[in-house]
Scaffold this motif. Structure first.
Motif, PDB file in Angstrom:
ATOM      1  N   VAL A  48       0.882  -1.163   0.000  1.00 30.29           N
ATOM      2  CA  VAL A  48       0.000   0.000   0.000  1.00 30.29           C
ATOM      3  C   VAL A  48       0.918   1.211   0.000  1.00 30.29           C
ATOM      4  CG1 VAL A  48      -1.786   1.271   1.227  1.00 30.29           C
ATOM      5  CG2 VAL A  48      -1.764  -1.234   1.303  1.00 30.29           C
ATOM      6  N   LYS A  49       0.762   2.105  -0.996  1.00 28.33           N
ATOM      7  CA  LYS A  49       1.771   3.152  -1.170  1.00 28.33           C
ATOM      8  C   LYS A  49       1.172   4.423  -1.758  1.00 28.33           C
ATOM      9  CE  LYS A  49       6.381   3.744  -3.260  1.00 28.33           C
ATOM     10  NZ  LYS A  49       7.418   3.060  -4.069  1.00 28.33           N
ATOM     11  N   THR A  50       1.613   5.564  -1.249  1.00 23.06           N
ATOM     12  CA  THR A  50       1.349   6.845  -1.898  1.00 23.06           C
ATOM     13  C   THR A  50       2.680   7.456  -2.316  1.00 23.06           C
ATOM     14  OG1 THR A  50       1.400   8.118   0.174  1.00 23.06           O
ATOM     15  CG2 THR A  50      -0.732   7.250  -0.535  1.00 23.06           C
ATOM     16  N   THR A  51       2.704   8.048  -3.503  1.00 22.53           N
ATOM     17  CA  THR A  51       3.947   8.644  -4.016  1.00 22.53           C
ATOM     18  C   THR A  51       3.847  10.154  -4.156  1.00 22.53           C
ATOM     19  OG1 THR A  51       3.228   8.255  -6.291  1.00 22.53           O
ATOM     20  CG2 THR A  51       4.577   6.544  -5.250  1.00 22.53           C
ATOM     21  N   GLY A  52       2.708  10.725  -3.816  1.00 24.27           N
ATOM     22  CA  GLY A  52       2.531  12.168  -3.892  1.00 24.27           C
ATOM     23  C   GLY A  52       2.431  12.782  -2.511  1.00 24.27           C
ATOM     24  N   THR A  53       1.262  13.342  -2.202  1.00 23.58           N
ATOM     25  CA  THR A  53       1.050  13.965  -0.899  1.00 23.58           C
ATOM     26  C   THR A  53      -0.072  13.279  -0.119  1.00 23.58           C
ATOM     27  OG1 THR A  53      -0.498  15.579  -1.842  1.00 23.58           O
ATOM     28  CG2 THR A  53       1.839  16.205  -1.737  1.00 23.58           C
ATOM     29  N   GLY A  54      -0.464  12.118  -0.555  1.00 27.90           N
ATOM     30  CA  GLY A  54      -1.588  11.426   0.066  1.00 27.90           C
ATOM     31  C   GLY A  54      -1.232  10.743   1.371  1.00 27.90           C
ATOM     32  N   ASN A  55      -2.255  10.530   2.196  1.00 29.35           N
ATOM     33  CA  ASN A  55      -2.125   9.800   3.456  1.00 29.35           C
ATOM     34  C   ASN A  55      -2.649   8.379   3.300  1.00 29.35           C
ATOM     35  OD1 ASN A  55      -1.280  12.222   4.892  1.00 29.35           O
ATOM     36  ND2 ASN A  55      -3.428  12.857   4.827  1.00 29.35           N
ATOM     37  N   ILE A  56      -2.212   7.514   4.192  1.00 33.47           N
ATOM     38  CA  ILE A  56      -2.691   6.132   4.233  1.00 33.47           C
ATOM     39  C   ILE A  56      -3.329   5.890   5.593  1.00 33.47           C
ATOM     40  CG2 ILE A  56      -2.043   3.698   4.219  1.00 33.47           C
ATOM     41  CD1 ILE A  56       0.294   4.445   2.391  1.00 33.47           C
ATOM     42  N   SER A  57      -4.538   5.353   5.586  1.00 31.50           N
ATOM     43  CA  SER A  57      -5.237   4.998   6.818  1.00 31.50           C
ATOM     44  C   SER A  57      -5.717   3.554   6.728  1.00 31.50           C
ATOM     45  CB  SER A  57      -6.422   5.936   7.047  1.00 31.50           C
ATOM     46  OG  SER A  57      -7.121   5.582   8.225  1.00 31.50           O
ATOM     47  N   ILE A  58      -5.292   2.731   7.693  1.00 30.85           N
ATOM     48  CA  ILE A  58      -5.662   1.318   7.707  1.00 30.85           C
ATOM     49  C   ILE A  58      -6.307   0.986   9.055  1.00 30.85           C
ATOM     50  CG2 ILE A  58      -4.814  -1.057   7.630  1.00 30.85           C
ATOM     51  CD1 ILE A  58      -2.541  -0.073   5.837  1.00 30.85           C
ATOM     52  N   THR A  59      -7.476   0.380   9.005  1.00 33.31           N
ATOM     53  CA  THR A  59      -8.164  -0.054  10.210  1.00 33.31           C
ATOM     54  C   THR A  59      -8.439  -1.545  10.092  1.00 33.31           C
ATOM     55  OG1 THR A  59      -9.243   2.101  10.458  1.00 33.31           O
ATOM     56  CG2 THR A  59     -10.198   0.250  11.666  1.00 33.31           C
ATOM     57  N   GLY A  60      -7.963  -2.322  11.062  1.00 36.82           N
ATOM     58  CA  GLY A  60      -8.107  -3.767  10.997  1.00 36.82           C
ATOM     59  C   GLY A  60      -8.684  -4.352  12.263  1.00 36.82           C
ATOM     60  N   THR A  61      -9.678  -5.228  12.101  1.00 38.55           N
ATOM     61  CA  THR A  61     -10.291  -5.939  13.217  1.00 38.55           C
ATOM     62  C   THR A  61     -10.110  -7.435  13.015  1.00 38.55           C
ATOM     63  OG1 THR A  61     -11.967  -4.203  13.455  1.00 38.55           O
ATOM     64  CG2 THR A  61     -12.429  -6.325  14.493  1.00 38.55           C
ATOM     65  N   ARG A  62      -9.544  -8.102  13.981  1.00 37.17           N
ATOM     66  CA  ARG A  62      -9.273  -9.532  13.847  1.00 37.17           C
ATOM     67  C   ARG A  62     -10.545 -10.352  13.807  1.00 37.17           C
ATOM     68  NH1 ARG A  62      -6.655 -12.027  19.174  1.00 37.17           N
ATOM     69  NH2 ARG A  62      -7.524 -13.893  18.246  1.00 37.17           N
ATOM     70  N   GLY A  63     -10.440 -11.536  13.180  1.00 38.63           N
ATOM     71  CA  GLY A  63     -11.536 -12.479  13.170  1.00 38.63           C
ATOM     72  C   GLY A  63     -11.519 -13.367  14.400  1.00 38.63           C
ATOM     73  N   GLY A  64     -12.248 -14.484  14.324  1.00 38.43           N
ATOM     74  CA  GLY A  64     -12.461 -15.278  15.517  1.00 38.43           C
ATOM     75  C   GLY A  64     -11.364 -16.260  15.861  1.00 38.43           C
ATOM     76  N   GLN A  65     -10.574 -16.718  14.898  1.00 36.71           N
ATOM     77  CA  GLN A  65      -9.551 -17.718  15.192  1.00 36.71           C
ATOM     78  C   GLN A  65      -8.484 -17.123  16.094  1.00 36.71           C
ATOM     79  OE1 GLN A  65      -6.287 -18.521  14.347  1.00 36.71           O
ATOM     80  NE2 GLN A  65      -6.314 -20.743  14.441  1.00 36.71           N
ATOM     81  N   THR A  66      -7.961 -17.881  17.053  1.00 35.99           N
ATOM     82  CA  THR A  66      -7.149 -17.325  18.143  1.00 35.99           C
ATOM     83  C   THR A  66      -5.868 -16.649  17.673  1.00 35.99           C
ATOM     84  OG1 THR A  66      -6.145 -19.509  18.476  1.00 35.99           O
ATOM     85  CG2 THR A  66      -8.038 -18.925  19.863  1.00 35.99           C
ATOM     86  N   SER A  67      -5.290 -17.076  16.563  1.00 35.19           N
ATOM     87  CA  SER A  67      -4.050 -16.466  16.082  1.00 35.19           C
ATOM     88  C   SER A  67      -4.294 -15.375  15.042  1.00 35.19           C
ATOM     89  CB  SER A  67      -3.116 -17.532  15.505  1.00 35.19           C
ATOM     90  OG  SER A  67      -3.740 -18.235  14.445  1.00 35.19           O
ATOM     91  N   SER A  68      -5.535 -14.998  14.843  1.00 29.91           N
ATOM     92  CA  SER A  68      -5.854 -13.918  13.900  1.00 29.91           C
ATOM     93  C   SER A  68      -5.377 -12.589  14.459  1.00 29.91           C
ATOM     94  CB  SER A  68      -7.368 -13.855  13.647  1.00 29.91           C
ATOM     95  OG  SER A  68      -7.847 -15.049  13.101  1.00 29.91           O
ATOM     96  N   LEU A  69      -5.038 -11.655  13.550  1.00 29.04           N
ATOM     97  CA  LEU A  69      -4.561 -10.333  13.922  1.00 29.04           C
ATOM     98  C   LEU A  69      -5.382  -9.268  13.197  1.00 29.04           C
ATOM     99  CD1 LEU A  69      -0.732 -11.046  13.564  1.00 29.04           C
ATOM    100  CD2 LEU A  69      -2.011 -10.878  15.706  1.00 29.04           C
ATOM    101  N   GLY A  70      -5.464  -8.099  13.815  1.00 25.14           N
ATOM    102  CA  GLY A  70      -6.141  -6.999  13.151  1.00 25.14           C
ATOM    103  C   GLY A  70      -5.368  -6.500  11.948  1.00 25.14           C
ATOM    104  N   PHE A  71      -4.019  -6.362  12.120  1.00 26.25           N
ATOM    105  CA  PHE A  71      -3.149  -5.956  11.016  1.00 26.25           C
ATOM    106  C   PHE A  71      -1.933  -6.851  11.010  1.00 26.25           C
ATOM    107  CE2 PHE A  71       0.574  -3.710   9.431  1.00 26.25           C
ATOM    108  CZ  PHE A  71       0.147  -3.362   8.164  1.00 26.25           C
ATOM    109  N   SER A  72      -1.561  -7.332   9.840  1.00 28.72           N
ATOM    110  CA  SER A  72      -0.422  -8.239   9.735  1.00 28.72           C
ATOM    111  C   SER A  72       0.278  -8.070   8.400  1.00 28.72           C
ATOM    112  CB  SER A  72      -0.896  -9.697   9.867  1.00 28.72           C
ATOM    113  OG  SER A  72       0.179 -10.602   9.681  1.00 28.72           O
ATOM    114  N   THR A  73       1.618  -8.080   8.427  1.00 31.50           N
ATOM    115  CA  THR A  73       2.402  -8.116   7.193  1.00 31.50           C
ATOM    116  C   THR A  73       3.726  -8.810   7.464  1.00 31.50           C
ATOM    117  OG1 THR A  73       3.321  -6.839   5.356  1.00 31.50           O
ATOM    118  CG2 THR A  73       3.501  -5.863   7.546  1.00 31.50           C
ATOM    119  N   ASP A  74       4.257  -9.457   6.440  1.00 26.20           N
ATOM    120  CA  ASP A  74       5.546 -10.143   6.564  1.00 26.20           C
ATOM    121  C   ASP A  74       6.493  -9.753   5.433  1.00 26.20           C
ATOM    122  OD1 ASP A  74       4.353 -11.404   4.432  1.00 26.20           O
ATOM    123  OD2 ASP A  74       4.447 -13.425   5.259  1.00 26.20           O
TER     124      ASP A  74
END
Length: 211
Positions: A48-74
């Protein structure tokens, strides 16, 4: 997943003044099956990338499985503002960062990087205790011109990190108290919006910045 950018080129990008807003809600609330991340960025050339003057907003809510995460990247450079200005805001009660380190980062902002709980839970940085935990490894995987951790409507923030924020400024926000258990180094300035409780071994090093 709520939102999944993966495979070999799942990306969202804007130039000019375009902003990016992503909201993901992990499914399978019964808690069975595989992981159900709210927002997951994984795979070659996914970002997810902006190359000008834009902002990035990410909102994440985890699901039900115990190892789920709201936001994840590797992956490296998963979330980037690379123009002249542009902030990154990530709201989630659970985080997972991996695949970066040294001089590489999962998240980079040329402006302010805001990481805060989605609800009114506590937050911990480094070895600090909190329901939303950003370990020293995670903090080493982010880079920004300035940082904001926490939110005015959230719980206590506990800070016990070895991260040196360099020339950046750092703000800590809480609806309760802010507990400091380690030296904070940020020569751009350090600010707090709530009562601060210092341990005996704590120092604040703002250099020529404000405190």
């Amino acid at each position: 997943f709520g939102v999944f950018l993966g495979g070999t080129g799942g990306f969202v990008s804007t130039s000019g003044s375009g902003n990016i807003t992503i909201t993901g809600n992990g499914g399978n609330l019964s808690g069975s099956g595989t992981v159900n991340h709210g927002v997951n960025i994984s795979g070659t050339n996914s970002f997810v990338k902006t190359t000008g003057t834009g902002n990035i907003s990410i909102t994440g809510t985890r699901g039900g499985q115990t190892s789920s995460l709201g936001f994840s990247t590797d992956i490296i450079n998963a979330v980037v503002t690379s123009g002249t200005v542009g902030n990154v805001t990530i709201l989630s009660d659970t985080f997972g960062l991996s695949g970066a380190g040294g001089a590489t980062y999962n998240i980079t902002s040329v402006g302010n990087l805001i990481i805060a709980p989605l609800t009114n839970i506590t937050m911990g940085l480094g070895a600090g205790a909190g329901t939303l935990s950003l370990s020293n490894t995670y903090l080493g995987s982010i880079n920004a011109a300035s940082y904001t951790f926490g939110a005015v409507g959230a719980g206590d923030v506990s800070v016990d990190t070895t991260k040196n924020f360099g020339t950046a400024s750092v703000s800590f926000l809480s609806g309760g108290n802010i507990y400091l258990s380690n030296t904070i180094a940020a020569t751009g300035g350090i600010s707090f919006n709530a009562p601060v409780i210092l341990s005996a071994a704590t120092a604040l090093n703002a250099g020529t910045g404000t405190l």
